[in-house]
Design an enzyme around this catalytic site. Structure first.
Site, PDB file in Angstrom:
ATOM      1  N   GLU A  10      83.450 -26.276  45.664  1.00 33.98           N
ATOM      2  CA  GLU A  10      83.604 -26.946  47.100  1.00 33.98           C
ATOM      3  C   GLU A  10      83.594 -25.951  48.428  1.00 33.98           C
ATOM      4  O   GLU A  10      82.998 -26.484  49.432  1.00 33.98           O
ATOM      5  CB  GLU A  10      85.209 -27.662  46.989  1.00 33.98           C
ATOM      6  CG  GLU A  10      85.132 -28.750  45.785  1.00 33.98           C
ATOM      7  CD  GLU A  10      86.612 -29.239  45.495  1.00 33.98           C
ATOM      8  OE1 GLU A  10      87.419 -28.379  45.648  1.00 33.98           O
ATOM      9  OE2 GLU A  10      86.570 -30.538  45.914  1.00 33.98           O
ATOM     10  N   GLU A  37      87.297 -29.882  37.225  1.00 34.17           N
ATOM     11  CA  GLU A  37      88.695 -30.551  37.294  1.00 34.17           C
ATOM     12  C   GLU A  37      89.238 -31.734  36.445  1.00 34.17           C
ATOM     13  O   GLU A  37      90.280 -31.470  35.971  1.00 34.17           O
ATOM     14  CB  GLU A  37      88.956 -31.294  38.881  1.00 34.17           C
ATOM     15  CG  GLU A  37      88.798 -30.338  40.022  1.00 34.17           C
ATOM     16  CD  GLU A  37      87.651 -29.450  40.696  1.00 34.17           C
ATOM     17  OE1 GLU A  37      86.613 -30.188  39.838  1.00 34.17           O
ATOM     18  OE2 GLU A  37      87.575 -29.097  41.701  1.00 34.17           O
TER      19      GLU A  37
HETATM   20  C1  3H9 Z   1      90.394 -26.796  41.499  1.00 36.23           C
HETATM   21  O1  3H9 Z   1      90.010 -26.039  41.670  1.00 36.23           O
HETATM   22  C2  3H9 Z   1      90.979 -27.870  42.573  1.00 36.23           C
HETATM   23  C3  3H9 Z   1      90.336 -28.025  43.669  1.00 36.23           C
HETATM   24  O2  3H9 Z   1      89.361 -29.267  43.598  1.00 36.23           O
HETATM   25  C4  3H9 Z   1      90.831 -28.194  44.817  1.00 36.23           C
HETATM   26  C5  3H9 Z   1      92.201 -28.251  45.035  1.00 36.23           C
HETATM   27  C6  3H9 Z   1      92.993 -28.385  46.168  1.00 36.23           C
HETATM   28  N1  3H9 Z   1      93.571 -20.045  38.321  1.00 36.23           N
HETATM   29  O3  3H9 Z   1      89.579 -18.028  30.776  1.00 36.23           O
HETATM   30  P1  3H9 Z   1      89.633 -16.469  30.709  1.00 36.23           P
HETATM   31  C7  3H9 Z   1      93.015 -16.844  34.409  1.00 36.23           C
HETATM   32  S1  3H9 Z   1      91.183 -26.718  39.711  1.00 36.23           S
HETATM   33  C8  3H9 Z   1      94.568 -19.486  37.994  1.00 36.23           C
HETATM   34  O4  3H9 Z   1      90.243 -15.723  29.729  1.00 36.23           O
HETATM   35  P2  3H9 Z   1      86.789 -16.060  31.014  1.00 36.23           P
HETATM   36  C9  3H9 Z   1      93.350 -17.260  33.118  1.00 36.23           C
HETATM   37  O5  3H9 Z   1      94.666 -18.007  33.124  1.00 36.23           O
HETATM   38  C10 3H9 Z   1      90.331 -25.417  39.121  1.00 36.23           C
HETATM   39  N2  3H9 Z   1      94.272 -18.555  36.836  1.00 36.23           N
HETATM   40  O6  3H9 Z   1      88.298 -15.814  31.327  1.00 36.23           O
HETATM   41  C11 3H9 Z   1      93.393 -15.521  32.402  1.00 36.23           C
HETATM   42  O7  3H9 Z   1      94.610 -15.027  32.706  1.00 36.23           O
HETATM   43  P3  3H9 Z   1      95.261 -14.349  31.680  1.00 36.23           P
HETATM   44  C12 3H9 Z   1      88.946 -25.570  38.714  1.00 36.23           C
HETATM   45  C13 3H9 Z   1      93.021 -18.564  36.412  1.00 36.23           C
HETATM   46  O8  3H9 Z   1      86.006 -14.973  31.648  1.00 36.23           O
HETATM   47  C14 3H9 Z   1      92.300 -15.183  33.206  1.00 36.23           C
HETATM   48  O9  3H9 Z   1      92.276 -15.854  34.598  1.00 36.23           O
HETATM   49  N3  3H9 Z   1      88.757 -24.222  38.013  1.00 36.23           N
HETATM   50  C15 3H9 Z   1      92.267 -19.408  36.745  1.00 36.23           C
HETATM   51  O10 3H9 Z   1      86.681 -16.400  29.653  1.00 36.23           O
HETATM   52  C16 3H9 Z   1      90.808 -15.029  32.517  1.00 36.23           C
HETATM   53  O11 3H9 Z   1      90.572 -16.363  32.219  1.00 36.23           O
HETATM   54  C17 3H9 Z   1      88.757 -24.218  36.798  1.00 36.23           C
HETATM   55  O12 3H9 Z   1      89.066 -25.062  36.029  1.00 36.23           O
HETATM   56  C18 3H9 Z   1      92.379 -20.343  37.907  1.00 36.23           C
HETATM   57  N4  3H9 Z   1      91.610 -21.082  38.396  1.00 36.23           N
HETATM   58  O13 3H9 Z   1      86.655 -17.211  31.620  1.00 36.23           O
HETATM   59  C19 3H9 Z   1      88.059 -22.818  36.208  1.00 36.23           C
HETATM   60  N5  3H9 Z   1      90.902 -19.406  36.037  1.00 36.23           N
HETATM   61  O14 3H9 Z   1      94.271 -12.963  31.343  1.00 36.23           O
HETATM   62  C20 3H9 Z   1      88.921 -22.396  35.208  1.00 36.23           C
HETATM   63  C21 3H9 Z   1      91.207 -18.552  35.080  1.00 36.23           C
HETATM   64  O15 3H9 Z   1      96.588 -14.026  32.166  1.00 36.23           O
HETATM   65  N6  3H9 Z   1      88.824 -21.196  34.686  1.00 36.23           N
HETATM   66  N7  3H9 Z   1      92.560 -17.879  35.255  1.00 36.23           N
HETATM   67  O16 3H9 Z   1      95.405 -14.937  30.381  1.00 36.23           O
HETATM   68  C22 3H9 Z   1      87.645 -20.820  33.629  1.00 36.23           C
HETATM   69  O17 3H9 Z   1      86.884 -22.018  33.309  1.00 36.23           O
HETATM   70  C23 3H9 Z   1      87.422 -19.545  33.106  1.00 36.23           C
HETATM   71  O18 3H9 Z   1      88.560 -18.808  33.424  1.00 36.23           O
HETATM   72  C24 3H9 Z   1      86.434 -18.807  33.681  1.00 36.23           C
HETATM   73  C25 3H9 Z   1      86.256 -17.333  33.347  1.00 36.23           C
HETATM   74  C26 3H9 Z   1      85.152 -19.506  33.314  1.00 36.23           C
HETATM   75  C27 3H9 Z   1      86.436 -18.734  35.300  1.00 36.23           C
END
Ligand code: 3H9
Length: 718
Positions: free
Chosen positions: A120, A140
């Site tokens: 976004e 989301e």
């Molecule tokens: C959103 O954006 C809403 C909006 O529309 C606006 C609202 C106003 N936040 O997965 P990994 C942490 S909703 C906080 O193992 P990878 C995760 O917990 C969001 N923490 O790595 C982990 O922590 P820990 C939309 C996050 O390389 C560490 O990062 N976005 C977030 O296999 C590593 O994660 C998503 O849904 C976050 N957003 O994969 C994306 N993301 O080491 C969600 C990750 O302490 N994330 N962490 O356990 C993912 O899909 C994967 O993490 C990503 C990396 C592909 C980014």
């Protein structure tokens, strides 16, 4: 080059700004994934302001530091919102407007993943460039919400209504080429992103190209005749592909608002719908599932300092369904595999099945023929142990029988190097007994893949008494490399997933003996959200398999225990399930289950002969009787240390047993019902149905203390 690092806010350098030859490069620096945590949107706004007022700056590049662009809002912050706590969502509206209204062109430079709020943010730039491997998405819905920072308003303006629906409903990210073709980005850069993006920015400024504001574009429909048709198709897709989920339909409502209201009003509608979603039970459950999945790798006693052995070559013993699927999984991850069978015909059949599976993937467009050829070439079929001495890991996937497995392990221990990890794919048998025939039981571990192994994400990593922590750490790292979710469980009869499955399966069978039908039970469970009803599952896994396991584990050997009447009879009749075309159901060419009057007759006759009274059941009773037994067993496992956390059990059930993620897994679901209520029902079932319903002491304790499994997990502090 004039470089001026600019730390923003009081929490370290969340946003950096450098000035490079007339271009301000703003970098979001919030590892690990540059989430839009508190301070980040404010920092970006401030940096944009600085660059906008600096006369030496002609254009601005915004990018992510480290391995990725911005991966979205901070999900911890969203979790607080979902539970009615915290300060609310970041105010992205003002920031995005500030960017769009900037007097200098703002170029978004994307690598890694631009997800959710990250995408976004990118869409508010005047131009977007990305590296080839970048991915963009609005995931989301996977968290039970809709894009809440104008994604539903900007995406249909950039890419059209259909693409916006596809991305917001599926939650799947698109690759850079797809994003370029859809009009989401403007260019793919080949070399260094920072310098290429800066050069792009200079060109935009020098040529006086327009500031393309997404909000000023018109929402367009591409493939359908009218907006209403596109929306109707989208809603149909959402209902089918995301059964029971609220958010995908709300995302379409928001996209409809984008097409029918002025931008500002559409944004207000999106915020309202976002708010409705974030307060939902589904959002709480899905965020729980998100963090639970990332939590499983945190094991007490294992840390970053624990040595992980390199796994360069894997050998597999057994080329049956499981062995073949595991071989494909390894080959897909780029790991060479030796695949051993004891007979040529079995080996040929195994390789033929592998080729058939890959061919089907080519037909579905998942792999190109070249990619398949590469993968098949990584699998080396053989009849002996040649080359096993070079393997770093061997996975045994032979017949589920202790003597056979011990025989294989005693051969393996003689033919592999001392530090080779020896893994068994057993789904129920005692890892310690298997390890007892090896020279190095500390290197023995269970790797319980789920069928089909190349598809299912779950991997139960079974820790034996002697398994050393380095072996576990290696297994966990391997799981990630194989794109699996590895959950460590303690050795014990049937480990975690299958152990909980038995009370579930037996209770469903008792229900049909008491008057329900397999279809009614399966329908009630499917309506609850299970991917499949339990009788369909039994037919798919093989009624004969469950029969063998029952014997192996000595079920119903206790005096007075109630034994299901029909499953053994089906087995004796050769009705093994899908593979024989008959089980609890009948299967035709289409492999769809159809009720079989013969089975119903058998059930009723068996019940009559055993003097079991017949009655009608409501769907609610069916769900309670089927699932509360599973939850009760889960509590027992947890207390015995079979799983580290209740959340680990949730991850197992969501990823291996088709439990709906939007209910958060069985233990989270139990919390939402209330452990007091579950406990009371279990006690009632014990009074009415007997000993097998004895409540687990942990369930009793938590219910009495008014606590939840989530609170129990938090107290463990792992
Ligand atoms: C959103 O954006 C809403 C909006 O529309 C606006 C609202 C106003 N936040 O997965 P990994 C942490 S909703 C906080 O193992 P990878 C995760 O917990 C969001 N923490 O790595 C982990 O922590 P820990 C939309 C996050 O390389 C560490 O990062 N976005 C977030 O296999 C590593 O994660 C998503 O849904 C976050 N957003 O994969 C994306 N993301 O080491 C969600 C990750 O302490 N994330 N962490 O356990 C993912 O899909 C994967 O993490 C990503 C990396 C592909 C980014």
């Amino acid at each position: 080059m004039n470089v001026a690092d600019n730390s923003v806010e009081g929490r370290g350098e969340l946003v950096l700004i450098r000035f490079e030859d007339g271009v301000a490069v703003i970098e979001v620096n919030n590892p690990p994934v540059n989430a839009l945590s508190e301070g980040v949107p404010e920092g970006i706004a401030r940096a944009i302001g600085t660059a906008d007022t600096d006369a030496s700056v002609r254009a601005i590049v915004l990018m992510g530091a480290g391995k990725t662009f911005v991966a979205g809002a901070d999900i911890k912050q969203l979790e607080e919102m979902a539970w009615g706590r915290g300060a609310g969502a970041p105010n992205m509206h003002d920031l995005l407007k500030r960017i769009e209204d900037c007097s200098k062109p703002v170029i978004m430079a994307i690598h890694g993943t631009a997800l959710g709020g990250g995408m976004e943010l990118a869409m508010a730039g005047h131009y977007r460039v990305a590296v080839k491997h970048a991915q963009l998405g609005q995931p989301e819905v996977n968290l039970g919400i809709i894009p809440g920072a104008e994604g539903t308003q900007r995406l249909p303006r950039l890419a059209g209504v259909e693409k916006a629906i596809e991305m917001c409903v599926s939650g799947k990210a698109v690759k850079a080429d797809d994003a370029l073709a859809a009009g989401i980005i403007d260019a793919i850069v080949q070399g260094d992103l920072r310098s290429e993006a800066a050069a792009f920015a200079r060109r935009v400024a020098a040529d006086g190209l327009p500031h393309r504001r997404t909000r000023e574009l018109t929402v367009h429909v591409k493939a359908h005749g009218t907006l209403q048709e596109a929306l109707a198709t989208g809603r149909e897709l959402a209902r089918k592909a995301k059964r029971n989920l609220i958010a995908p339909l709300k995302a379409i409502d928001a996209i409809e608002a984008a097409a029918s209201l002025p931008f500002e009003e559409g944004c207000a509608r999106e915020r309202q719908l976002f708010q409705e979603c974030v307060e939902s039970q589904q959002c709480r459950a899905l965020i729980h599932a998100f963090f639970a999945e990332r939590g499983v790798a945190k094991i007490s006693g294992i840390g970053k300092e624990t040595a992980v052995a390199p796994i360069e070559r894997i050998a597999i013993v057994g080329a049956g369904t499981m062995g073949g699927g595991i071989a494909m999984t390894c080959a897909n991850a780029g790991i060479p595999v030796l695949l051993k069978e004891s007979r040529q015909d079995a080996l040929d059949a195994g390789m033929a099945a592998i080729r058939r599976n890959y061919d089907a993937s080519v037909k579905r467009g998942r792999f190109t023929p070249d990619a398949v050829a590469e993968r098949v070439a990584r699998i080396h079929p053989q009849l002996d142990y040649a080359g096993f001495e070079t393997a770093d890991l061997v996975i045994e996937a032979v017949f589920e029988n202790m003597e056979t497995k011990k025989q294989v392990f005693s051969e393996l221990t003689a033919r592999t190097k001392a530090d080779c990890i020896l893994a068994s794919n057993t789904s129920t048998l005692d890892i310690d007994e298997i390890a007892s025939v090896t020279r190095h039981p500390e290197n023995v571990v269970g790797l319980h893949f789920f069928s089909p192994a190349n598809v299912m994400r779950l991997l139960e990593i079974v820790r034996g008494r002697a398994t050393k922590k380095e072996t576990l750490a290696t297994a966990l790292a391997l799981a990630k490399r194989l794109s699996k979710v590895g959950v460590v469980v303690k050795n014990g009869p049937a480990f975690v997933g299958n152990r909980m499955m038995f009370p579930y399966m037996y209770e469903a069978q008792f229900l049909v003996e008491e008057g329900a039908t397999p279809q009614q039970v399966d329908r009630a469970l499917a309506q609850f959200g299970m991917a499949m009803g339990i009788f369909e599952v039994d037919d798919m896994a093989g009624i004969d398999v469950a029969w063998r396991v029952r014997r192996e584990l000595g079920h119903f050997s206790e005096p007075g225990s109630r034994k299901p009447l029909v499953a053994d009879k089906l087995c004796e009749m050769g009705r093994y399930g899908q593979k024989t075309g008959k089980g609890w159901y009948l299967y035709g060419e289409d492999r769809k289950p159809a009720p079989d009057p013969e089975v119903l007759r058998l059930i009723r006759e068996s019940a009559r002969a055993a003097g079991i009274a017949q009655r009608e059941f409501t769907d609610e009773e069916i769900v309670e009787r089927s699932l509360y037994g599973l939850i009760n067993e889960g509590a027992r496992i947890l207390e015995e240390g079979g799983a580290q956390r209740a959340a680990d059990i949730d991850v197992i059930y969501i990823n291996g047993y088709g439990f709906p993620a939007w209910r958060g897994g069985p233990m989270f679901y139990a919390d939402t019902v209330g452990l007091r209520r579950i406990y009371d029902r279990v006690c009632q079932f014990e009074r009415e149905l007997g000993q097998r319903w004895k409540p687990a002491p942990l369930l009793q304790r938590l219910a009495t203390e008014g606590k939840s499994f989530r609170e129990y997990d938090a107290e463990q502090n792992i």
